[in-house]
Design an enzyme around this catalytic site. Structure first.
Site, PDB file in Angstrom:
ATOM      1  N   LYS A  82     107.543  19.508 125.205  1.00  0.00           N
ATOM      2  CA  LYS A  82     108.038  20.216 126.387  1.00  0.00           C
ATOM      3  C   LYS A  82     109.013  21.306 125.964  1.00  0.00           C
ATOM      4  CE  LYS A  82     110.334  18.973 130.771  1.00  0.00           C
ATOM      5  NZ  LYS A  82     110.824  17.811 131.558  1.00  0.00           N
ATOM      6  N   SER A 157     109.711  17.675 136.027  1.00  0.00           N
ATOM      7  CA  SER A 157     109.697  18.936 135.318  1.00  0.00           C
ATOM      8  C   SER A 157     108.740  18.954 134.133  1.00  0.00           C
ATOM      9  CB  SER A 157     111.106  19.301 134.854  1.00  0.00           C
ATOM     10  OG  SER A 157     111.622  18.371 133.940  1.00  0.00           O
ATOM     11  N   SER A 181     111.368  13.166 135.976  1.00  0.00           N
ATOM     12  CA  SER A 181     110.544  14.260 135.463  1.00  0.00           C
ATOM     13  C   SER A 181     109.411  13.858 134.530  1.00  0.00           C
ATOM     14  CB  SER A 181     111.432  15.289 134.758  1.00  0.00           C
ATOM     15  OG  SER A 181     112.330  15.855 135.666  1.00  0.00           O
TER      16      SER A 181
END
Length: 475
Positions: A82, A157, A181
């Site tokens: 990420k 996220s 997330s």
């Protein structure tokens, strides 16, 4: 439905990460062939889902040809990190144009732990600005879209990672979770998403300096097996302090569990009808399997909501007001998105509550854990309503309206971030439109084994929907 997937008859097939690594070890195909197949899959679906923040395929190909991936469970398996996590050589964009385009000078501790599993990183996945919202949408670029239906959000996220795994481009992907997330995009995209106990994996640099570390790293996967092997490898690399070892969980447990069902939100707003039906169906399945399920009150109160959103707003304010100090002189405050600025301004109106907020969040662990005096697990929906369409949580929209929508949508997941307790989202249901719908299980500190054993049992009893099968039926 606008399905997007890359499953096919290449070397990856529909294998999970453990299966791909086993095939590489057995000589069925090479790590180079695996990463070439993953790259081709990414190229096939990324124009539709927009999940790649940074492409690092050339280094991935070099590693596949030259590197020793070790004995990890995912040795040679293509994956992604990420784009809020330090990986040497890649710029950490944090989903924001305010961030400088500078390559990371080294790896953070979790990156080393992730690499110890043997993954071959092909790039960095998208996230919304600073991971502050529950949809991977932007004001200055195209959104990341849900491969089950590209009109819908992929969650956030870790929305880019989730979209890539759900679409079959990669078998596993990195995610981190500061308010849901990992679990939110897992629910939106039909994946397994485990947030480990605080301290189970290496902390993030941000989490280490926070007065309450709400951030936990992990992965998104299509199978419980991959998540179980990740936890085992993570423990092998770094012994967690003060926690019982999980070990390698290989299947369902025998013990029947006492499960508390929570069907009301801490915000006081109702869950929607489809989510309520999915929750009831999951409770019936658990009962049929011999578990004891009873409805219980939510073990937190509305003060927790205020404390968590105040704390969350503080994180936005730190970037808004101190970005050049925290990031460097090239941080461009003028390029911050409206939602981040709105959160920051909200904090400035309530900053005087910060000491009581921190005290309240620290005390929430003991308060939340009282439920485990009488129950092994807590069952809730992952989210208060079904996955929204792109635009519903638009970061460029009216702040007050978007903020209110967001707080209701993510009513269940933040409790585990504040308390440090582990939780898992499982894709046990579908909406009337065919989108995945996640159910959420929480356990006491250090009890990931219980979560994984139940997850294996539920995966066998109600096999998770596969996007490629649904696409075939639709056409």
């Amino acid at each position: 439905m606008k399905y997007v997937h890359a499953f096919g008859d290449d070397v990856l097939g529909d294998r999970d990460g453990v299966g791909i690594a086993a095939a590489i070890r057995a000589g069925e195909f090479s790590a180079t062939e695996a990463v070439l197949a993953a790259i081709a899959r990414i190229d096939a679906i990324n124009p539709q889902v927009n999940a790649i923040a940074v492409d690092d395929r050339e280094r991935a190909l070099t590693r596949a040809a030259d590197a020793d991936f070790g004995a990890g469970s995912f040795a040679g398996v293509p994956s992604i990190i990420k784009n809020n996590t330090l990986f040497e050589g890649l710029p950490v964009g944090n989903g924001s144009a305010a961030m400088p385009d500078l390559p990371a000078k080294g790896n953070e501790p979790f990156t080393e732990q992730f690499l110890s599993t043997g993954v071959n990183i092909v790039g960095a996945s998208t996230l919304p600005a600073f991971g502050l919202t529950a949809t991977t949408e932007f004001v200055d670029r195209d959104p990341t879209r849900n491969p089950w239906d590209t009109d819908y959000s992929s969650g956030a996220s870790s929305g880019g990672s989730a979209a890539l795994v759900a679409a079959g481009a990669l078998p596993v992907a990195h995610g981190n979770d500061g308010g849901g997330s990992i679990r939110i995009p897992a629910a939106a995209c039909g994946l397994v998403g485990l947030k480990p106990t605080r301290g189970r994996v290496a902390p993030s640099p941000t989490g280490q300096v926070l007065p309450v570390d709400i951030i936990s790293n992990g992965i998104l996967s299509r199978t419980v097996r991959d998540t179980a092997y990740f936890i085992s490898d993570a423990e092998t690399f770094r012994e967690p302090e003060g926690l019982p070892r999980v070990g390698l969980v290989g299947g369902p447990g025998r013990r029947r569990l006492r499960i508390g069902l929570v069907d009301t939100t801490v915000t006081g707003q109702p869950i929607d009808a489809e989510t309520a039906a999915a929750l009831a169906s999951a409770a019936d399945l658990l009962t049929d399997l011999g578990h004891d399920v009873e409805t219980i009150p939510i073990p937190l109160d509305e003060a927790f909501v205020r404390q968590f959103v105040d704390y969350w707003s503080m994180l936005a304010c730190s970037m808004h007001r101190l970005g050049r100090v925290l990031v460097g002189k090239d941080f461009d405050r003028d390029a911050l998105d409206p939602f981040t600025i709105g959160l920051s301004r909200r904090y400035l109106r309530t900053f005087w509550r910060t000491p009581s907020t921190i005290i309240g969040l620290k005390r929430s662990t003991a308060r939340f854990r009282t439920v485990f005096d009488s129950h092994d697990l807590v069952l809730t929906p992952t989210l208060a309503h079904t996955t929204p369409r792109i635009g519903y949580l638009d970061p460029g929209g009216d702040f007050d309206e978007i903020f209110e929508r967001l707080v209701h949508y993510v009513a269940f997941t933040p409790a585990n971030n504040a308390t440090g307790t582990p939780a898992i989202s499982l894709p046990l249901a579908r909406t009337a439109e065919g989108l995945p719908l996640g159910l959420h299980f929480s356990a006491d500190l250090g009890r990931e084994r219980t979560l994984l054993e139940l997850a294996f049992e539920l995966e066998a009893a109600r096999p998770f929907a596969r996007i490629q099968d649904q696409a075939v039926r639709e056409h």
